[in-house]
Design an enzyme around this catalytic site. Sequence first.
Site, PDB file in Angstrom:
ATOM      1  N   GLY A 196       0.822  -1.194   0.000  1.00  0.00           N
ATOM      2  CA  GLY A 196       0.000   0.000   0.000  1.00  0.00           C
ATOM      3  C   GLY A 196       0.857   1.245   0.000  1.00  0.00           C
ATOM      4  O   GLY A 196       2.083   1.173  -0.013  1.00  0.00           O
ATOM      5  N   VAL A 197       0.212   2.408   0.036  1.00  0.00           N
ATOM      6  CA  VAL A 197       0.915   3.687  -0.090  1.00  0.00           C
ATOM      7  C   VAL A 197       1.162   4.285   1.288  1.00  0.00           C
ATOM      8  O   VAL A 197       0.334   4.177   2.182  1.00  0.00           O
ATOM      9  CB  VAL A 197       0.080   4.674  -0.925  1.00  0.00           C
ATOM     10  CG1 VAL A 197       0.814   5.991  -1.105  1.00  0.00           C
ATOM     11  CG2 VAL A 197      -0.248   4.067  -2.277  1.00  0.00           C
ATOM     12  N   GLY A 198       2.325   4.938   1.465  1.00  0.00           N
ATOM     13  CA  GLY A 198       2.540   5.693   2.690  1.00  0.00           C
ATOM     14  C   GLY A 198       3.943   5.569   3.232  1.00  0.00           C
ATOM     15  O   GLY A 198       4.818   4.910   2.654  1.00  0.00           O
ATOM     16  N   ASN A 199       4.149   6.217   4.381  1.00  0.00           N
ATOM     17  CA  ASN A 199       5.481   6.265   4.984  1.00  0.00           C
ATOM     18  C   ASN A 199       5.917   4.914   5.537  1.00  0.00           C
ATOM     19  O   ASN A 199       7.088   4.553   5.445  1.00  0.00           O
ATOM     20  CB  ASN A 199       5.493   7.316   6.098  1.00  0.00           C
ATOM     21  CG  ASN A 199       5.310   8.722   5.563  1.00  0.00           C
ATOM     22  OD1 ASN A 199       5.991   9.114   4.625  1.00  0.00           O
ATOM     23  ND2 ASN A 199       4.396   9.479   6.144  1.00  0.00           N
ATOM     24  N   GLU A 205      -0.183  -1.915  -6.971  1.00  0.00           N
ATOM     25  CA  GLU A 205      -0.958  -0.841  -7.601  1.00  0.00           C
ATOM     26  C   GLU A 205      -0.097   0.340  -8.012  1.00  0.00           C
ATOM     27  O   GLU A 205      -0.308   0.933  -9.063  1.00  0.00           O
ATOM     28  CB  GLU A 205      -2.010  -0.318  -6.615  1.00  0.00           C
ATOM     29  CG  GLU A 205      -3.095  -1.280  -6.296  1.00  0.00           C
ATOM     30  CD  GLU A 205      -4.058  -0.690  -5.297  1.00  0.00           C
ATOM     31  OE1 GLU A 205      -5.253  -0.963  -5.430  1.00  0.00           O
ATOM     32  OE2 GLU A 205      -3.621   0.051  -4.392  1.00  0.00           O
ATOM     33  N   ILE A 235      -7.457   1.382   9.487  1.00  0.00           N
ATOM     34  CA  ILE A 235      -7.887   2.301  10.529  1.00  0.00           C
ATOM     35  C   ILE A 235      -7.912   1.574  11.864  1.00  0.00           C
ATOM     36  O   ILE A 235      -7.419   2.087  12.869  1.00  0.00           O
ATOM     37  CB  ILE A 235      -9.273   2.886  10.200  1.00  0.00           C
ATOM     38  CG1 ILE A 235      -9.157   3.849   9.005  1.00  0.00           C
ATOM     39  CG2 ILE A 235      -9.869   3.605  11.409  1.00  0.00           C
ATOM     40  CD1 ILE A 235     -10.490   4.385   8.512  1.00  0.00           C
ATOM     41  N   ASN A 249     -10.966   7.483   3.132  1.00  0.00           N
ATOM     42  CA  ASN A 249     -10.617   7.467   1.711  1.00  0.00           C
ATOM     43  C   ASN A 249     -11.445   6.445   0.938  1.00  0.00           C
ATOM     44  O   ASN A 249     -12.187   6.778   0.049  1.00  0.00           O
ATOM     45  CB  ASN A 249      -9.121   7.172   1.532  1.00  0.00           C
ATOM     46  CG  ASN A 249      -8.253   8.212   2.193  1.00  0.00           C
ATOM     47  OD1 ASN A 249      -8.614   9.377   2.290  1.00  0.00           O
ATOM     48  ND2 ASN A 249      -7.085   7.810   2.665  1.00  0.00           N
ATOM     49  N   GLY A 306      -7.550  -0.783  -3.431  1.00  0.00           N
ATOM     50  CA  GLY A 306      -7.267  -2.135  -3.916  1.00  0.00           C
ATOM     51  C   GLY A 306      -6.914  -3.101  -2.816  1.00  0.00           C
ATOM     52  O   GLY A 306      -6.545  -4.242  -3.092  1.00  0.00           O
ATOM     53  N   LYS A 348      -3.779   9.979  17.067  1.00  0.00           N
ATOM     54  CA  LYS A 348      -4.267  11.170  17.789  1.00  0.00           C
ATOM     55  C   LYS A 348      -3.665  11.249  19.202  1.00  0.00           C
ATOM     56  O   LYS A 348      -4.369  11.441  20.198  1.00  0.00           O
ATOM     57  CB  LYS A 348      -5.791  11.167  17.882  1.00  0.00           C
ATOM     58  CG  LYS A 348      -6.519  11.208  16.544  1.00  0.00           C
ATOM     59  CD  LYS A 348      -6.454  12.567  15.900  1.00  0.00           C
ATOM     60  CE  LYS A 348      -7.275  12.614  14.621  1.00  0.00           C
ATOM     61  NZ  LYS A 348      -7.148  13.893  13.915  1.00  0.00           N
TER      62      LYS A 348
END
Length: 497
Positions: free
Chosen positions: A264-267, A289, A359, A379, A383, A403
């Site tokens: 997946g996407v991200g840091n 993807e 999440i 969001n 995929g 948080k």
Amino acid sequence: MSERIAHSGLKNKVMTADEAAQFVNHGDRVGFSGFTGAAYPKALPTAIANRAREAHERGDEYAIDLLTGASTAPDCDGVLAEADALRFRMPYQSDPEMRKKINSGAMQYADIHLSHSGRQATSGVFADIDVAVVEVTRIDEDGNLVPSSGVGNNVEFLDQAKKIIIEVNSWQSLDLEGMADIYRVQPKTPIPITDTGDRIGTTYIDIDTDKVVAVVETDSPDRNSAFTPPSETSEKIAGYFLDFLEGEVAAGRLSYDKFCMQSGVGNVPNAVMAGLLDSKFENIKAYTEVIQDGMLDLIDAGKMSVASATSFSLSPDAAELMNQKADHYRKYIITRPLQVSNHPEVIRRLDLISSNGMIEADIYGNINSTNVTGTRIMNGIGGSGDFTRNALVSTFISPSIAKDGDISAIVPFASHIDHTEHDAMVIITEQGVADLRGLSPRERAPKVISVAHPDYRPLLEEYFEKAQTGKHIHTPHTLSEAFSFHQRFLDTGSMQK
């Protein structure tokens, strides 16, 4: 633009974005190119938004239904949402302004598995597609379109649309030509990919040039959001993920050679790929993807032999590098239509290990990747479902809290479920690895609780212990308290208090 628009007939259809927007009318169903901030139209969205504002000022209705490949950018999704120019959107978005409109009920949103979206468009689920607006890097002499930094659902939209508007973006490198592998998926016909690097189609998208009503010239970059430097938390998660891979090798289920991954996407995923740079894994393959910064680093280091995706998701520095060295990277990178990159048949065949964000997860392994407290869309599923359900091993990675500790990523019962306990196999946080394969629900719960943040473990253990006092305890729940974490958060702003 002479080398970018080589088809003589289409040269005669060059016009401004404002002129082209007149072909997009109220009530139209419009298919946009674009996937994760890459290859989306740069000029038409603003022109359509302006047309909507002008209509609204006159007291007229103006809104369209928008179909894409995935998320776009503020200058696409954002400007359209802000102008109240959208009535409906699918299949995935990540824009803050659009999110507000969806959650307030001002616009409709269908969150769809990405592998389903193109097929539904071609099968008539969304009725006719009135206009396709697609960004390309070049139009060749025969009118074929050379994709820019992504393919997404472009083939399906172009095939189905009554009218086509083409944006030719000179910011995109001409050396991207040859990277794409365009193949039209046919019902009941196997996709002939048996290895990540297989090419089975053409390097261009052929279209009916008679449907083209406008060609617009642009010179604007993709969204290209910068990745933040790896945090201590993301590095710990990456370390545990690599430990898990090492465990799979030790168990004889994985080899150091030709490990196939989806990310997946991200840091955090980028931190995982940074860890792979110093690992024992060689000839790594990616069937995924998006192409991220970490994959370019692995290619440059000689650790990744091939990466197949539908689009880029690069930082500004990596995007500049891609534009400079696209002729080099196209030897290692293949961009495919979304229907191929996310197709369950191919994913299952390639025996890959998937890795996606979430999440929250509940103590039995159900995953919520879309809705905060069950009702507020973030969001979309994207995929992640395509890969989770069909991977050899599916993993979910996430910090254990958010948080500043007010939200726990591990809860008694997920407030919304996108990936069931039957599909999610491994959960990894900075607290460790919960391998849930082959375990019953009551065996899974302690494993999941062990990767929760220490501040929340006692609460989760208390819930699990109480739930087991009921009459039926295959999957123990106390329904009156199952959403107690979420209710506390809504009441006090913290799941802990």
